[in-house]
Write a protein that holds these residues in place. Structure first.
Motif, PDB file in Angstrom:
ATOM      1  N   ARG A 176      55.903  39.973  49.981  1.00  0.00           N
ATOM      2  CA  ARG A 176      56.651  41.229  49.909  1.00  0.00           C
ATOM      3  C   ARG A 176      57.871  41.125  49.000  1.00  0.00           C
ATOM      4  O   ARG A 176      58.364  42.145  48.522  1.00  0.00           O
ATOM      5  N   PHE A 204      57.907  40.432  46.184  1.00  0.00           N
ATOM      6  CA  PHE A 204      57.502  40.976  44.894  1.00  0.00           C
ATOM      7  C   PHE A 204      58.372  42.147  44.489  1.00  0.00           C
ATOM      8  O   PHE A 204      58.697  42.331  43.326  1.00  0.00           O
ATOM      9  N   SER A 205      58.762  42.954  45.437  1.00  0.00           N
ATOM     10  CA  SER A 205      59.512  44.163  45.122  1.00  0.00           C
ATOM     11  C   SER A 205      60.885  43.863  44.525  1.00  0.00           C
ATOM     12  O   SER A 205      61.518  44.752  43.963  1.00  0.00           O
ATOM     13  N   THR A 206      61.356  42.630  44.621  1.00  0.00           N
ATOM     14  CA  THR A 206      62.671  42.273  44.083  1.00  0.00           C
ATOM     15  C   THR A 206      62.592  41.637  42.695  1.00  0.00           C
ATOM     16  O   THR A 206      63.604  41.229  42.141  1.00  0.00           O
ATOM     17  N   LYS A 232      58.642  42.694  36.471  1.00  0.00           N
ATOM     18  CA  LYS A 232      57.291  42.251  36.159  1.00  0.00           C
ATOM     19  C   LYS A 232      56.988  42.475  34.682  1.00  0.00           C
ATOM     20  O   LYS A 232      57.460  43.432  34.065  1.00  0.00           O
ATOM     21  N   VAL A 237      62.575  46.532  38.477  1.00  0.00           N
ATOM     22  CA  VAL A 237      62.284  46.410  39.904  1.00  0.00           C
ATOM     23  C   VAL A 237      61.874  47.750  40.509  1.00  0.00           C
ATOM     24  O   VAL A 237      60.913  47.842  41.266  1.00  0.00           O
ATOM     25  N   THR A 238      62.601  48.793  40.148  1.00  0.00           N
ATOM     26  CA  THR A 238      62.301  50.108  40.721  1.00  0.00           C
ATOM     27  C   THR A 238      61.251  50.870  39.934  1.00  0.00           C
ATOM     28  O   THR A 238      60.769  51.905  40.376  1.00  0.00           O
ATOM     29  N   ARG A 258      54.059  50.169  38.645  1.00  0.00           N
ATOM     30  CA  ARG A 258      54.051  49.266  39.805  1.00  0.00           C
ATOM     31  C   ARG A 258      54.054  50.086  41.088  1.00  0.00           C
ATOM     32  O   ARG A 258      54.581  51.205  41.134  1.00  0.00           O
ATOM     33  N   ASP A 259      53.484  49.494  42.122  1.00  0.00           N
ATOM     34  CA  ASP A 259      53.485  50.071  43.453  1.00  0.00           C
ATOM     35  C   ASP A 259      54.011  48.992  44.391  1.00  0.00           C
ATOM     36  O   ASP A 259      53.255  48.096  44.804  1.00  0.00           O
ATOM     37  N   ASN A 260      55.283  49.049  44.705  1.00  0.00           N
ATOM     38  CA  ASN A 260      55.891  47.992  45.514  1.00  0.00           C
ATOM     39  C   ASN A 260      55.334  47.985  46.939  1.00  0.00           C
ATOM     40  O   ASN A 260      55.305  46.933  47.588  1.00  0.00           O
ATOM     41  N   ASN A 284      52.520  45.795  46.588  1.00  0.00           N
ATOM     42  CA  ASN A 284      52.813  44.516  45.922  1.00  0.00           C
ATOM     43  C   ASN A 284      51.980  44.334  44.656  1.00  0.00           C
ATOM     44  O   ASN A 284      51.496  43.223  44.369  1.00  0.00           O
TER      45      ASN A 284
END
Length: 122
Positions: free
Chosen positions: A27, A29-31, A34, A53-54, A72-74, A77
Motif C-alpha cells: 500500500r 505504493f501511494s507515497t 512512478k 504521487v497524486t 495511476r489508481d492508488n 496500487n
C-alpha cells in the motif's frame, strides 16, 4: 520494500494500441512517484513517462507526447501506460519504476520491475 510487476506487453501492428499495467506489492505504493522507462536492444534505458504521487503532474518524453498516457489508481496500487499509435521504434522492454521524487533520470528511482516486452511490427 516495494515490489513491482509489469503486465500488458505483447506484439501489435504499427498504429495499434496497448495498455501496460504495473502493480505494486504494498500500500505504500501511494507515497511513491512512478515512472515508465524502456530499453531497446543495444540501447540505453530511456525515460518514457512519469507521474506524481497524486497523479496531478505528468511528464513525457518528446517521442511519446500525444500518443502515450500515464495514469495511476492508488486504491489498486497500480500505474498504467496507455500507448496509442504505436510505431516500430517503440519496440522495447518497458520497465516500471518507483521513486521519491518526480524524475526523468533512471537514477532517481529506487525500485524497478522486471519489464514487459512490447514489439511493434511494421
Amino acid at each position: 520494500q516495494v515490489q513491482l510487476e509489469e503486465s500488458g506487453g505483447g506484439l501489435v501492428q504499427a498504429g495499434g494500441s496497448l495498455r501496460l499495467s504495473c502493480a505494486a506489492s504494498e500500500r505504500t505504493f501511494s507515497t511513491y512517484t512512478k515512472g515508465w522507462f524502456r530499453q531497446a536492444p543495444g540501447k540505453e534505458r530511456q525515460f518514457v513517462a512519469a507521474i506524481s504521487v497524486t497523479g496531478g503532474r505528468t511528464y513525457y518524453a518528446d517521442s511519446v507526447k500525444g500518443r502515450f498516457t500515464i495514469s495511476r489508481d492508488n486504491a489498486k496500487n497500480t500505474v498504467y501506460l496507455q500507448m496509442n499509435s504505436l510505431k516500430p521504434e517503440d519496440t522495447a522492454v518497458y520497465y516500471c519504476a518507483a521513486g521519491r521524487s518526480l524524475n526523468v533520470q533512471s537514477s532517481g528511482y529506487d525500485y524497478w520491475g522486471h519489464g514487459t516486452q512490447v514489439t511493434v511490427s511494421s
